[in-house]
Enzyme design. Structure first.
Site, short mmCIF file in Angstrom:
data_model
loop_
_atom_site.label_atom_id
_atom_site.label_comp_id
_atom_site.label_asym_id
_atom_site.label_seq_id
_atom_site.Cartn_x
_atom_site.Cartn_y
_atom_site.Cartn_z
N PRO A 1 -91.75 25.59 59.38
CA PRO A 1 -90.93 24.64 60.09
C PRO A 1 -91.03 23.23 59.58
CG PRO A 1 -92.85 25.27 61.36
CD PRO A 1 -93.09 25.62 59.95
N GLU A 2 -89.89 22.59 59.55
CA GLU A 2 -89.83 21.15 59.39
C GLU A 2 -89.53 20.59 60.78
OE1 GLU A 2 -87.43 20.03 55.97
OE2 GLU A 2 -87.67 22.01 55.12
N ARG B 1 -91.37 22.03 42.93
CA ARG B 1 -90.66 22.54 44.11
C ARG B 1 -89.17 22.63 43.78
NH1 ARG B 1 -93.03 21.39 49.51
NH2 ARG B 1 -91.90 23.31 49.83
#
Length: 287
Positions: A2-3, A277
């Site tokens: 989760p962000e 990323r």
DNA sequence: CCGTTAACCTGAGAGC
DNA sequence: TGCTCTCAGGTTAACG
């Protein structure tokens, strides 16, 4: 997992179930999360009544009546599951990777209440929980975290101060929680797309109006994501087992090869690596 | 002080 | 089927 938006959804759904409820017992099956769980934590939590739940960036904070606090960070794959005791109870089915059964193997912590239990499940164990004995300790813990974009003080002045003399690119600034907190890889990509800024752009090259756009769309994207119940990529569901739908709104994240959705743009979404990323962008729109 | 990289973990999906 | 390889919403210790 989760962000900020996903933790906000967890907070909202949890709030409906646990306010004024007392923890009868805590069972820790595996203390080795991202950080080893403090010794004696079970004892501190026993018989504590929950006053309310709040959220700070990606952290969930449980406030107890006795002015103590439990902070939960979900890492990449942490989830909370609410299981009711009753016979025709609804299994929350907050399953990992679409499995229909609770992956019990990764149930690391169980909080027992009168009529239900709350389970913390986390396959990769990048999440963690931390107990605080008073508010000062709690504040100290968050002292070195940056503001989240939804904070009313998150404005041009604040961001300029934070990026002053920095040589990093804007994408890495977004992921640095000590400067800006609450945003992770998905929303960093989305916000930069809306702002039409190349993720590789060095922050010392940003003009004021570009920073203003970034601020505006940070708030916009996060609010939209919360409104849609968060993003469900593989495993995110809220406390009742419902998925969010913001993933349907993604403009760039995980959309490599698709056409850019900006009107009249001929670009295609590309995937590049920034600090190892995955980063998604339209090179035509984002300068 | 700053910026970058490796490390911490498990599981899914792709390719062979 | 099954093996190997890459990749995944995050954070931080260690290094130059």
């Amino acid at each position: 997992m989760p962000e900020l938006p996903e933790v906000e959804i967890i907070k909202q759904s949890l709030q409906k179930s646990v306010i004024n409820k007392k923890i009868n017992k805590v069972l820790i099956k595996n203390r080795n999360l991202r950080f080893r769980i403090q010794r004696g934590l079970e004892k501190e939590l026993n018989n504590n009544k929950i006053n309310h739940i709040s959220r700070k960036s990606k952290y969930l904070i449980i406030h107890f009546k006795n002015k103590r606090f439990l902070v939960i960070h979900f890492g990449m794959t942490g989830t909370l599951h609410l299981i009711k005791k009753k016979k025709n109870y609804q299994n929350t089915n907050l399953s990992f990777y679409h499995s229909t059964n609770l992956p019990k193997k990764h149930n690391h912590i169980v909080f027992f209440f009168d009529n239900f239990k709350l389970i913390y499940n986390d396959p990769r164990r990048f999440g963690f929980i931390k107990f605080f004995f008073n508010k000062n300790e709690l504040l100290r813990y968050f002292a070195n975290k940056g503001l989240e974009p939804l904070d009313s003080s998150f404005n041009l002045e604040y961001v300029k101060k934070k990026i002053l003399n920095r040589k990093k690119n804007i994408k890495n600034i977004f992921l640095d929680q000590s400067l800006i907190s609450g945003i992770g890889n998905i929303y960093a990509n989305e916000i930069l797309y809306y702002s039409k800024i190349n993720p590789n752009k060095k922050v010392n090259k940003l003009k004021d109006d570009e920073i203003k756009k970034i601020i505006k769309f940070s708030k916009y994207v996060l609010k939209q994501a919360i409104y849609k119940g968060g993003s469900s990529i593989k495993d995110f569901k809220n406390i009742k087992g419902n998925s969010g739908s913001y993933q349907k709104e993604f403009r760039v994240y995980d959309r490599e090869g698709e056409s850019c959705s900006t009107k009249n743009c001929i670009g295609t979404i590309k995937k590049i690596l920034i600090s190892n990323r995955s980063t998604f962008l339209c090179k035509y729109c984002q300068k």
